[in-house]
Design a protein around this motif. Sequence first.
Motif, PDB file in Angstrom:
ATOM      1  N   ALA A 226       0.857  -1.187   0.000  1.00 19.63           N
ATOM      2  CA  ALA A 226       0.000   0.000   0.000  1.00 19.63           C
ATOM      3  C   ALA A 226       0.891   1.234   0.000  1.00 19.63           C
ATOM      4  CB  ALA A 226      -0.905   0.007   1.226  1.00 19.63           C
ATOM      5  N   GLY A 227       0.796   2.024  -1.045  1.00 18.73           N
ATOM      6  CA  GLY A 227       1.633   3.211  -1.148  1.00 18.73           C
ATOM      7  C   GLY A 227       1.468   3.865  -2.504  1.00 18.73           C
ATOM      8  N   GLN A 228       2.289   4.875  -2.755  1.00 13.25           N
ATOM      9  CA  GLN A 228       2.225   5.635  -3.997  1.00 13.25           C
ATOM     10  C   GLN A 228       3.577   5.623  -4.692  1.00 13.25           C
ATOM     11  OE1 GLN A 228      -0.475   6.823  -5.226  1.00 13.25           O
ATOM     12  NE2 GLN A 228      -1.828   7.745  -3.694  1.00 13.25           N
ATOM     13  N   PRO A 229       3.631   5.449  -6.017  1.00 10.79           N
ATOM     14  CA  PRO A 229       4.901   5.532  -6.738  1.00 10.79           C
ATOM     15  C   PRO A 229       5.554   6.890  -6.504  1.00 10.79           C
ATOM     16  CG  PRO A 229       3.153   4.709  -8.158  1.00 10.79           C
ATOM     17  CD  PRO A 229       2.492   5.216  -6.919  1.00 10.79           C
ATOM     18  N   ALA A 230       6.853   6.865  -6.207  1.00 16.02           N
ATOM     19  CA  ALA A 230       7.550   8.111  -5.899  1.00 16.02           C
ATOM     20  C   ALA A 230       8.699   8.402  -6.854  1.00 16.02           C
ATOM     21  CB  ALA A 230       8.072   8.083  -4.461  1.00 16.02           C
ATOM     22  N   ALA A 231       9.439   7.377  -7.261  1.00 19.37           N
ATOM     23  CA  ALA A 231      10.602   7.600  -8.121  1.00 19.37           C
ATOM     24  C   ALA A 231      11.020   6.274  -8.758  1.00 19.37           C
ATOM     25  CB  ALA A 231      11.760   8.188  -7.324  1.00 19.37           C
ATOM     26  N   LEU A 232      11.810   6.397  -9.811  1.00 17.20           N
ATOM     27  CA  LEU A 232      12.365   5.227 -10.481  1.00 17.20           C
ATOM     28  C   LEU A 232      13.838   5.104 -10.170  1.00 17.20           C
ATOM     29  CD1 LEU A 232      10.813   5.713 -14.054  1.00 17.20           C
ATOM     30  CD2 LEU A 232       9.870   4.394 -12.155  1.00 17.20           C
ATOM     31  N   GLN A 233      14.297   3.898  -9.975  1.00 17.23           N
ATOM     32  CA  GLN A 233      15.722   3.620  -9.872  1.00 17.23           C
ATOM     33  C   GLN A 233      16.140   2.955 -11.171  1.00 17.23           C
ATOM     34  OE1 GLN A 233      16.736   1.360  -6.383  1.00 17.23           O
ATOM     35  NE2 GLN A 233      15.890   2.871  -4.953  1.00 17.23           N
ATOM     36  N   GLN A 234      17.076   3.585 -11.871  1.00 19.88           N
ATOM     37  CA  GLN A 234      17.466   3.105 -13.194  1.00 19.88           C
ATOM     38  C   GLN A 234      18.974   2.905 -13.283  1.00 19.88           C
ATOM     39  OE1 GLN A 234      14.952   6.519 -14.786  1.00 19.88           O
ATOM     40  NE2 GLN A 234      14.762   5.055 -16.490  1.00 19.88           N
ATOM     41  N   ALA A 235      19.353   1.971 -14.154  1.00 23.52           N
ATOM     42  CA  ALA A 235      20.764   1.717 -14.406  1.00 23.52           C
ATOM     43  C   ALA A 235      21.344   2.829 -15.274  1.00 23.52           C
ATOM     44  CB  ALA A 235      20.930   0.359 -15.092  1.00 23.52           C
ATOM     45  N   ALA A 236      22.644   2.788 -15.483  1.00 21.95           N
ATOM     46  CA  ALA A 236      23.300   3.824 -16.272  1.00 21.95           C
ATOM     47  C   ALA A 236      22.753   3.891 -17.697  1.00 21.95           C
ATOM     48  CB  ALA A 236      24.807   3.575 -16.297  1.00 21.95           C
ATOM     49  N   ASP A 237      22.293   2.747 -18.211  1.00 17.56           N
ATOM     50  CA  ASP A 237      21.751   2.739 -19.572  1.00 17.56           C
ATOM     51  C   ASP A 237      20.283   3.114 -19.619  1.00 17.56           C
ATOM     52  OD1 ASP A 237      20.568   0.516 -18.470  1.00 17.56           O
ATOM     53  OD2 ASP A 237      21.338  -0.924 -19.930  1.00 17.56           O
ATOM     54  N   GLY A 238      19.700   3.482 -18.473  1.00 18.93           N
ATOM     55  CA  GLY A 238      18.318   3.919 -18.417  1.00 18.93           C
ATOM     56  C   GLY A 238      17.320   2.836 -18.108  1.00 18.93           C
ATOM     57  N   LEU A 240      15.066   0.262 -16.146  1.00 18.75           N
ATOM     58  CA  LEU A 240      14.441   0.263 -14.833  1.00 18.75           C
ATOM     59  C   LEU A 240      14.968  -0.889 -13.986  1.00 18.75           C
ATOM     60  CD1 LEU A 240      12.183   1.290 -12.881  1.00 18.75           C
ATOM     61  CD2 LEU A 240      10.684  -0.397 -13.998  1.00 18.75           C
ATOM     62  N   GLN A 241      15.306  -0.575 -12.737  1.00 15.22           N
ATOM     63  CA  GLN A 241      15.760  -1.599 -11.798  1.00 15.22           C
ATOM     64  C   GLN A 241      14.837  -1.727 -10.590  1.00 15.22           C
ATOM     65  OE1 GLN A 241      19.814  -0.202 -11.076  1.00 15.22           O
ATOM     66  NE2 GLN A 241      20.606  -1.852 -12.373  1.00 15.22           N
ATOM     67  N   ALA A 242      14.244  -0.604 -10.180  1.00 13.00           N
ATOM     68  CA  ALA A 242      13.370  -0.642  -9.004  1.00 13.00           C
ATOM     69  C   ALA A 242      12.423   0.553  -9.040  1.00 13.00           C
ATOM     70  CB  ALA A 242      14.184  -0.620  -7.718  1.00 13.00           C
ATOM     71  N   LEU A 243      11.320   0.402  -8.324  1.00 15.57           N
ATOM     72  CA  LEU A 243      10.353   1.478  -8.164  1.00 15.57           C
ATOM     73  C   LEU A 243      10.323   1.883  -6.704  1.00 15.57           C
ATOM     74  CD1 LEU A 243       7.981   3.228  -9.279  1.00 15.57           C
ATOM     75  CD2 LEU A 243       6.470   1.329  -8.661  1.00 15.57           C
ATOM     76  N   GLU A 244      10.609   3.148  -6.438  1.00 15.49           N
ATOM     77  CA  GLU A 244      10.536   3.655  -5.067  1.00 15.49           C
ATOM     78  C   GLU A 244       9.093   4.033  -4.748  1.00 15.49           C
ATOM     79  OE1 GLU A 244      13.260   6.741  -4.101  1.00 15.49           O
ATOM     80  OE2 GLU A 244      14.988   5.725  -4.995  1.00 15.49           O
ATOM     81  N   VAL A 245       8.638   3.602  -3.576  1.00 13.77           N
ATOM     82  CA  VAL A 245       7.247   3.792  -3.180  1.00 13.77           C
ATOM     83  C   VAL A 245       7.188   4.579  -1.872  1.00 13.77           C
ATOM     84  CG1 VAL A 245       5.124   2.624  -2.495  1.00 13.77           C
ATOM     85  CG2 VAL A 245       6.562   1.654  -4.304  1.00 13.77           C
ATOM     86  N   ALA A 246       6.331   5.583  -1.838  1.00 14.72           N
ATOM     87  CA  ALA A 246       6.083   6.336  -0.607  1.00 14.72           C
ATOM     88  C   ALA A 246       5.002   5.609   0.181  1.00 14.72           C
ATOM     89  CB  ALA A 246       5.637   7.757  -0.944  1.00 14.72           C
ATOM     90  N   LEU A 247       5.329   5.200   1.407  1.00 18.89           N
ATOM     91  CA  LEU A 247       4.411   4.440   2.244  1.00 18.89           C
ATOM     92  C   LEU A 247       3.573   5.378   3.113  1.00 18.89           C
ATOM     93  CD1 LEU A 247       6.872   1.606   3.323  1.00 18.89           C
ATOM     94  CD2 LEU A 247       5.240   1.603   1.426  1.00 18.89           C
ATOM     95  N   PRO A 248       2.443   4.905   3.616  1.00 19.12           N
ATOM     96  CA  PRO A 248       1.556   5.768   4.419  1.00 19.12           C
ATOM     97  C   PRO A 248       2.211   6.363   5.652  1.00 19.12           C
ATOM     98  CG  PRO A 248       0.390   3.794   3.727  1.00 19.12           C
ATOM     99  CD  PRO A 248       1.832   3.585   3.349  1.00 19.12           C
ATOM    100  N   ASP A 249       3.229   5.693   6.210  1.00 23.09           N
ATOM    101  CA  ASP A 249       3.864   6.215   7.419  1.00 23.09           C
ATOM    102  C   ASP A 249       4.954   7.247   7.120  1.00 23.09           C
ATOM    103  OD1 ASP A 249       5.939   4.703   6.412  1.00 23.09           O
ATOM    104  OD2 ASP A 249       6.014   3.272   8.083  1.00 23.09           O
ATOM    105  N   GLY A 250       5.119   7.591   5.851  1.00 24.31           N
ATOM    106  CA  GLY A 250       6.105   8.598   5.470  1.00 24.31           C
ATOM    107  C   GLY A 250       7.436   8.031   5.046  1.00 24.31           C
ATOM    108  N   SER A 251       7.653   6.750   5.223  1.00 24.25           N
ATOM    109  CA  SER A 251       8.904   6.122   4.795  1.00 24.25           C
ATOM    110  C   SER A 251       8.802   5.717   3.326  1.00 24.25           C
ATOM    111  CB  SER A 251       9.198   4.896   5.654  1.00 24.25           C
ATOM    112  OG  SER A 251       8.191   3.906   5.472  1.00 24.25           O
ATOM    113  N   THR A 252       9.892   5.229   2.768  1.00 25.25           N
ATOM    114  CA  THR A 252       9.908   4.768   1.385  1.00 25.25           C
ATOM    115  C   THR A 252      10.390   3.325   1.330  1.00 25.25           C
ATOM    116  OG1 THR A 252      12.160   5.587   1.017  1.00 25.25           O
ATOM    117  CG2 THR A 252      10.337   7.078   0.480  1.00 25.25           C
ATOM    118  N   GLN A 253      10.010   2.657   0.265  1.00 20.70           N
ATOM    119  CA  GLN A 253      10.419   1.274   0.046  1.00 20.70           C
ATOM    120  C   GLN A 253      10.749   1.109  -1.427  1.00 20.70           C
ATOM    121  OE1 GLN A 253       7.461  -1.624   1.161  1.00 20.70           O
ATOM    122  NE2 GLN A 253       8.560  -3.354   0.241  1.00 20.70           N
ATOM    123  N   ALA A 254      11.832   0.423  -1.726  1.00 20.78           N
ATOM    124  CA  ALA A 254      12.232   0.156  -3.107  1.00 20.78           C
ATOM    125  C   ALA A 254      11.745  -1.234  -3.501  1.00 20.78           C
ATOM    126  CB  ALA A 254      13.735   0.263  -3.267  1.00 20.78           C
TER     127      ALA A 254
END
Length: 359
Positions: A226-238, A240-254
Amino acid sequence: MPLQAAAAQPADTAAPITTDVVVVGAGPVGLFQVFELGLLGLRAHVVDALPHAGGQCAELYPDKPIYDIPGIRACTGRELSERLQQQAAPFSPVYHLGQQVEQLQRLADDRLLLTTHTGTCFATRSLILAAGVGAFVPRALKVEGADALVGSQLFYHPHQLGHARSRHVVVLGGDETAVAAAVACATAQDAASTTLLHRRDVFTGPDALLAQLADLRAQGRIQVVAGQPAALQQAADGRLQALEVALPDGSTQALHADLLLAYLGISPKLGPIAEWGLELERKQLPVDTARFATAEPGIYAVGDINTYPGKRKLILCGFHEATLAAFAVAEQLSGQAPLLQYTTSSSHLHALLGVHSAD
């Protein structure tokens, strides 16, 4: 305001697709339009912003019954779309899906030049707008860098999920289509991992589907976040490696991800049509009810995008409009009114349809 005249085509630009008729909109009325044109010997190119045919029926109520289609007691939006595609199939329409028409211009020879957002161009003698209340455009993932991944590692409302095999998939959304996609990735498509991301740990869908989701969660085959997409983690070639998610408690999870399937809903937008210089009344195109032609020569409008006295926004009314528009287009292109023939008795129409004639 008349249509803008097209400038001379640059030498390095690909030649446009030359055709007699383009239908913009692959919803039920657009699909029936293809059939009616086919009966008159006209093959259509069909453009739609969604990645599949069916329009609003297939996207907004695929499994809800429709009761007012003549001769069919009840059918779902998906079933109606499939039947109409099958009906139009003998006429070999060419579908250009996942493309929105951006520009419409008038060529020096009076043909119309259409250009989609992907750069596909059409030079056509007639244009039928069956775009409903506008192009149904998937709501975009509003994260920096997402646009560059579309078509490779980010797909909006895909109906085919074969590319999920052996990949780390994050499905975004909370409705039935998102849940069904996550279940399919974790089972039939054998994804390396499947995560279902929604702003709340609450999902909609048939009880059987939600029970299947709960079972797969319990087995650890689907992770729900449960959360909202916040940012993308990408390799040097662009990539996608991971999606950073903003969680309801204010923390983030990759979330480890190399494939994003986004089911964030769709929204109708009149979009570029409003900028083409066509006469509009409350975002609709006025037409005459004999030909369903607009005030612009060679341009017709059928279905919810048009307006006229007594207009009713019903699919069956759109079918009637498509029939008369097809005859008007055929007359425009040939210079004479086409012969009225009946599918019950015409051996010519039977040949076009690929059915056995009793004559």
